[in-house]
Design an enzyme around this catalytic site. Structure first.
Site, PDB file in Angstrom:
ATOM      1  N   HIS A 125       0.833  -1.305   0.148  1.00  0.00           N
ATOM      2  CA  HIS A 125       0.143  -0.005   0.258  1.00  0.00           C
ATOM      3  C   HIS A 125       0.901   1.911  -0.028  1.00  0.00           C
ATOM      4  O   HIS A 125       1.804   1.466   0.978  1.00  0.00           O
ATOM      5  CB  HIS A 125      -0.862   0.087   1.456  1.00  0.00           C
ATOM      6  CG  HIS A 125      -1.751   1.242   1.538  1.00  0.00           C
ATOM      7  ND1 HIS A 125      -2.373   1.892   0.274  1.00  0.00           N
ATOM      8  CD2 HIS A 125      -1.815   1.915   2.761  1.00  0.00           C
ATOM      9  CE1 HIS A 125      -2.650   3.140   0.969  1.00  0.00           C
ATOM     10  NE2 HIS A 125      -2.022   3.024   2.138  1.00  0.00           N
ATOM     11  N   HIS A 156       1.347   5.890  -0.884  1.00  0.00           N
ATOM     12  CA  HIS A 156       0.417   6.997  -1.527  1.00  0.00           C
ATOM     13  C   HIS A 156       1.643   7.873  -2.812  1.00  0.00           C
ATOM     14  O   HIS A 156       1.819   8.856  -2.741  1.00  0.00           O
ATOM     15  CB  HIS A 156       0.797   7.494  -0.142  1.00  0.00           C
ATOM     16  CG  HIS A 156       0.635   7.486   0.961  1.00  0.00           C
ATOM     17  ND1 HIS A 156       0.246   7.903   2.375  1.00  0.00           N
ATOM     18  CD2 HIS A 156      -0.685   6.086   1.548  1.00  0.00           C
ATOM     19  CE1 HIS A 156      -0.621   7.541   2.505  1.00  0.00           C
ATOM     20  NE2 HIS A 156      -1.372   6.528   2.931  1.00  0.00           N
ATOM     21  N   TYR A 173       0.475  -4.090 -20.622  1.00  0.00           N
ATOM     22  CA  TYR A 173       0.788  -5.121 -18.809  1.00  0.00           C
ATOM     23  C   TYR A 173       0.550  -4.524 -17.764  1.00  0.00           C
ATOM     24  O   TYR A 173       0.735  -5.005 -17.093  1.00  0.00           O
ATOM     25  CB  TYR A 173       3.146  -4.205 -18.902  1.00  0.00           C
ATOM     26  CG  TYR A 173       3.456  -5.577 -19.641  1.00  0.00           C
ATOM     27  CD1 TYR A 173       4.258  -6.545 -19.075  1.00  0.00           C
ATOM     28  CD2 TYR A 173       4.309  -5.140 -20.484  1.00  0.00           C
ATOM     29  CE1 TYR A 173       4.728  -7.626 -19.403  1.00  0.00           C
ATOM     30  CE2 TYR A 173       4.749  -6.682 -21.214  1.00  0.00           C
ATOM     31  CZ  TYR A 173       4.746  -7.135 -20.537  1.00  0.00           C
ATOM     32  OH  TYR A 173       6.231  -7.867 -21.145  1.00  0.00           O
TER      33      TYR A 173
END
Length: 219
Positions: A93, A95, A120
Protein backbone atom coordinates in the site's frame (compact mmCIF):
# COMPACT_ATOMS: atom_id res chain seq x y z
CA UNK A 1 11.91 -18.84 2.36
CA UNK A 2 13.43 -18.11 5.77
CA UNK A 3 12.07 -15.50 8.16
CA UNK A 4 15.34 -13.55 7.88
CA UNK A 5 15.17 -13.48 4.06
CA UNK A 6 11.55 -12.25 4.09
CA UNK A 7 12.50 -9.47 6.49
CA UNK A 8 15.43 -8.46 4.30
CA UNK A 9 13.22 -8.44 1.19
CA UNK A 10 10.56 -6.25 2.84
CA UNK A 11 13.25 -3.71 3.78
CA UNK A 12 14.96 -3.90 0.39
CA UNK A 13 11.79 -3.36 -1.63
CA UNK A 14 10.57 -0.71 0.80
CA UNK A 15 13.81 1.24 0.41
CA UNK A 16 13.60 0.98 -3.39
CA UNK A 17 10.02 2.32 -3.44
CA UNK A 18 10.92 5.15 -1.06
CA UNK A 19 14.10 6.19 -2.88
CA UNK A 20 12.18 6.47 -6.16
CA UNK A 21 9.63 8.79 -4.58
CA UNK A 22 6.73 6.34 -4.75
CA UNK A 23 5.70 6.89 -1.14
CA UNK A 24 6.88 9.91 0.88
CA UNK A 25 7.74 10.35 4.53
CA UNK A 26 6.34 7.62 6.76
CA UNK A 27 3.52 6.74 4.37
CA UNK A 28 2.81 3.33 2.90
CA UNK A 29 3.06 -0.18 4.30
CA UNK A 30 4.05 -3.69 3.20
CA UNK A 31 3.05 -7.10 4.51
CA UNK A 32 4.03 -10.67 3.70
CA UNK A 33 2.04 -13.75 4.73
CA UNK A 34 3.95 -16.50 6.51
CA UNK A 35 3.53 -20.26 6.19
CA UNK A 36 1.87 -20.50 9.61
CA UNK A 37 -0.90 -18.08 8.58
CA UNK A 38 0.60 -15.14 10.42
CA UNK A 39 2.33 -12.29 8.66
CA UNK A 40 5.10 -9.71 8.82
CA UNK A 41 4.07 -6.08 8.33
CA UNK A 42 5.82 -2.74 8.48
CA UNK A 43 5.40 -0.81 11.75
CA UNK A 44 3.27 2.27 12.27
CA UNK A 45 4.91 5.63 11.52
CA UNK A 46 7.84 3.88 9.83
CA UNK A 47 9.42 5.17 6.63
CA UNK A 48 9.72 2.47 4.00
CA UNK A 49 13.18 3.85 3.23
CA UNK A 50 14.57 3.18 6.70
CA UNK A 51 13.11 -0.10 7.90
CA UNK A 52 14.91 -2.30 10.43
CA UNK A 53 14.41 -6.03 9.70
CA UNK A 54 14.39 -6.87 13.41
CA UNK A 55 11.65 -4.34 14.19
CA UNK A 56 9.08 -5.45 11.61
CA UNK A 57 5.76 -6.35 13.25
CA UNK A 58 5.13 -10.12 13.43
CA UNK A 59 1.41 -10.81 13.70
CA UNK A 60 -0.21 -14.14 14.59
CA UNK A 61 -3.01 -15.46 12.34
CA UNK A 62 -5.55 -13.83 14.70
CA UNK A 63 -3.86 -10.43 14.33
CA UNK A 64 -2.16 -10.47 17.72
CA UNK A 65 1.29 -8.84 17.86
CA UNK A 66 3.89 -11.56 18.47
CA UNK A 67 7.05 -9.48 18.25
CA UNK A 68 8.47 -6.26 16.87
CA UNK A 69 7.10 -2.73 16.89
CA UNK A 70 3.40 -1.82 16.85
CA UNK A 71 2.02 -2.53 13.35
CA UNK A 72 0.67 -0.11 10.78
CA UNK A 73 -2.82 1.24 11.46
CA UNK A 74 -3.83 -0.31 8.11
CA UNK A 75 -3.94 -3.86 9.50
CA UNK A 76 -7.72 -4.10 8.76
CA UNK A 77 -6.99 -3.31 5.11
CA UNK A 78 -4.34 -6.03 4.83
CA UNK A 79 -6.41 -8.54 6.78
CA UNK A 80 -9.45 -8.18 4.53
CA UNK A 81 -7.38 -8.58 1.37
CA UNK A 82 -5.75 -11.77 2.67
CA UNK A 83 -9.17 -13.11 3.64
CA UNK A 84 -10.72 -12.49 0.21
CA UNK A 85 -7.71 -13.12 -2.08
CA UNK A 86 -6.78 -16.69 -1.25
CA UNK A 87 -3.66 -16.59 -3.43
CA UNK A 88 -2.32 -13.37 -1.91
CA UNK A 89 1.01 -13.76 -0.16
CA UNK A 90 2.05 -10.11 -0.04
CA UNK A 91 0.38 -6.68 -0.03
CA UNK A 92 1.80 -3.25 -0.84
CA UNK A 93 0.00 0.00 0.00
CA UNK A 94 1.53 3.31 -1.12
CA UNK A 95 0.66 6.99 -1.39
CA UNK A 96 2.13 7.27 -4.89
CA UNK A 97 1.36 10.61 -6.55
CA UNK A 98 -0.25 9.61 -9.84
CA UNK A 99 -2.42 6.87 -8.37
CA UNK A 100 -3.66 9.21 -5.65
CA UNK A 101 -4.40 11.86 -8.28
CA UNK A 102 -6.31 9.31 -10.35
CA UNK A 103 -8.42 8.36 -7.32
CA UNK A 104 -9.64 11.97 -7.04
CA UNK A 105 -10.95 12.39 -10.59
CA UNK A 106 -14.74 12.60 -11.01
CA UNK A 107 -15.01 10.43 -14.12
CA UNK A 108 -13.35 7.33 -12.68
CA UNK A 109 -15.43 4.15 -12.90
CA UNK A 110 -15.26 2.46 -9.47
CA UNK A 111 -15.43 -0.95 -11.18
CA UNK A 112 -12.52 -0.22 -13.55
CA UNK A 113 -10.52 2.81 -12.46
CA UNK A 114 -8.28 2.64 -15.52
CA UNK A 115 -9.10 1.70 -19.12
CA UNK A 116 -7.13 -1.07 -20.86
CA UNK A 117 -4.22 1.17 -21.82
CA UNK A 118 -1.34 -1.31 -22.06
CA UNK A 119 -0.98 -5.09 -22.07
CA UNK A 120 1.28 -5.08 -19.02
CA UNK A 121 -1.26 -3.14 -16.96
CA UNK A 122 -3.80 -5.92 -17.57
CA UNK A 123 -1.21 -8.66 -17.11
CA UNK A 124 0.14 -7.29 -13.81
CA UNK A 125 -2.90 -5.57 -12.29
CA UNK A 126 -5.97 -6.96 -14.02
CA UNK A 127 -8.54 -4.25 -13.40
CA UNK A 128 -8.48 -1.78 -10.53
CA UNK A 129 -11.41 -1.04 -8.25
CA UNK A 130 -11.96 2.40 -6.70
CA UNK A 131 -13.31 2.46 -3.14
CA UNK A 132 -14.85 5.54 -1.48
CA UNK A 133 -12.86 7.60 1.00
CA UNK A 134 -12.22 6.17 4.45
CA UNK A 135 -9.95 7.76 7.01
CA UNK A 136 -6.61 5.94 7.37
CA UNK A 137 -6.99 2.96 9.65
CA UNK A 138 -10.80 3.00 9.54
CA UNK A 139 -12.00 -0.60 10.19
CA UNK A 140 -14.89 0.06 7.78
CA UNK A 141 -12.45 -0.20 4.86
CA UNK A 142 -12.26 -3.93 5.59
CA UNK A 143 -15.96 -4.33 4.83
CA UNK A 144 -15.50 -2.37 1.59
CA UNK A 145 -12.66 -4.67 0.56
CA UNK A 146 -14.75 -7.73 1.39
CA UNK A 147 -17.52 -6.29 -0.77
CA UNK A 148 -15.23 -6.72 -3.78
CA UNK A 149 -15.45 -10.48 -3.19
CA UNK A 150 -11.81 -11.10 -4.06
CA UNK A 151 -12.25 -10.08 -7.70
CA UNK A 152 -9.55 -7.39 -7.66
CA UNK A 153 -5.84 -7.67 -6.86
CA UNK A 154 -5.41 -3.90 -7.25
CA UNK A 155 -7.55 -1.30 -5.47
CA UNK A 156 -7.52 2.49 -5.22
CA UNK A 157 -8.61 4.12 -1.98
CA UNK A 158 -10.14 7.49 -2.88
CA UNK A 159 -7.97 10.47 -1.86
CA UNK A 160 -5.55 8.06 -0.21
CA UNK A 161 -3.63 5.63 -2.40
CA UNK A 162 -3.30 2.26 -4.12
CA UNK A 163 -3.27 -1.21 -2.57
CA UNK A 164 -1.99 -4.22 -4.52
CA UNK A 165 -1.73 -7.89 -3.59
CA UNK A 166 0.44 -10.53 -5.23
CA UNK A 167 1.42 -14.16 -4.94
CA UNK A 168 4.92 -12.99 -3.98
CA UNK A 169 6.30 -9.73 -2.59
CA UNK A 170 8.15 -9.14 -5.84
CA UNK A 171 4.94 -9.62 -7.85
CA UNK A 172 3.04 -7.19 -5.62
CA UNK A 173 5.77 -4.55 -5.96
CA UNK A 174 5.99 -4.95 -9.73
CA UNK A 175 2.20 -4.70 -10.06
CA UNK A 176 2.20 -1.58 -7.88
CA UNK A 177 4.82 0.01 -10.13
CA UNK A 178 2.78 -0.88 -13.22
CA UNK A 179 -0.35 0.63 -11.67
CA UNK A 180 1.45 3.87 -10.84
CA UNK A 181 2.92 4.18 -14.33
CA UNK A 182 -0.46 3.50 -15.95
CA UNK A 183 -2.08 6.15 -13.74
CA UNK A 184 0.63 8.54 -14.91
CA UNK A 185 -0.11 7.66 -18.55
CA UNK A 186 -3.82 8.27 -17.98
CA UNK A 187 -3.16 11.73 -16.53
CA UNK A 188 -0.77 12.62 -19.36
CA UNK A 189 -3.29 11.56 -22.01
CA UNK A 190 -6.45 12.82 -20.30
CA UNK A 191 -8.58 14.77 -22.77
CA UNK A 192 -6.49 13.72 -25.79
CA UNK A 193 -8.74 10.84 -26.93
CA UNK A 194 -6.01 8.15 -26.86
CA UNK A 195 -6.44 4.68 -28.36
CA UNK A 196 -7.05 1.99 -25.76
CA UNK A 197 -6.76 -1.74 -26.31
CA UNK A 198 -9.79 -3.07 -28.16
CA UNK A 199 -12.08 -5.73 -26.68
CA UNK A 200 -10.54 -8.21 -29.12
CA UNK A 201 -7.01 -7.33 -27.96
CA UNK A 202 -8.07 -7.66 -24.32
CA UNK A 203 -9.67 -11.03 -25.11
CA UNK A 204 -6.45 -12.24 -26.72
CA UNK A 205 -4.40 -11.22 -23.67
CA UNK A 206 -6.91 -12.94 -21.42
CA UNK A 207 -6.68 -16.14 -23.45
CA UNK A 208 -2.91 -16.23 -23.97
CA UNK A 209 -1.90 -15.24 -20.43
CA UNK A 210 -4.79 -16.81 -18.53
CA UNK A 211 -6.01 -13.55 -17.04
CA UNK A 212 -9.03 -13.44 -14.76
CA UNK A 213 -10.80 -10.11 -15.14
CA UNK A 214 -14.09 -8.93 -13.61
CA UNK A 215 -16.90 -9.10 -16.16
CA UNK A 216 -17.60 -5.39 -15.99
CA UNK A 217 -15.28 -2.59 -17.07
CA UNK A 218 -14.33 -0.42 -20.00
CA UNK A 219 -15.18 -1.64 -23.48
Amino acid sequence: MSDAKIREDVCRFGRSLFERGLTPGSSGNISVKLDDGGWLVTPTNASLGFLDPARLSHLAPDGRLVSGDAPTKEVPLHTSLYQTRSGARAIVHLHSTHSVALSMLPEIDPRAALPPMTPYYLMKCGQTALLPYYRPGDPAVADAIRGLAGKYSSVLLANHGPVVSGDTLEAAVFAMEELEETAKLYLLLRGLNPRYLSPQQVAELTRVFGLTLPEHGHS
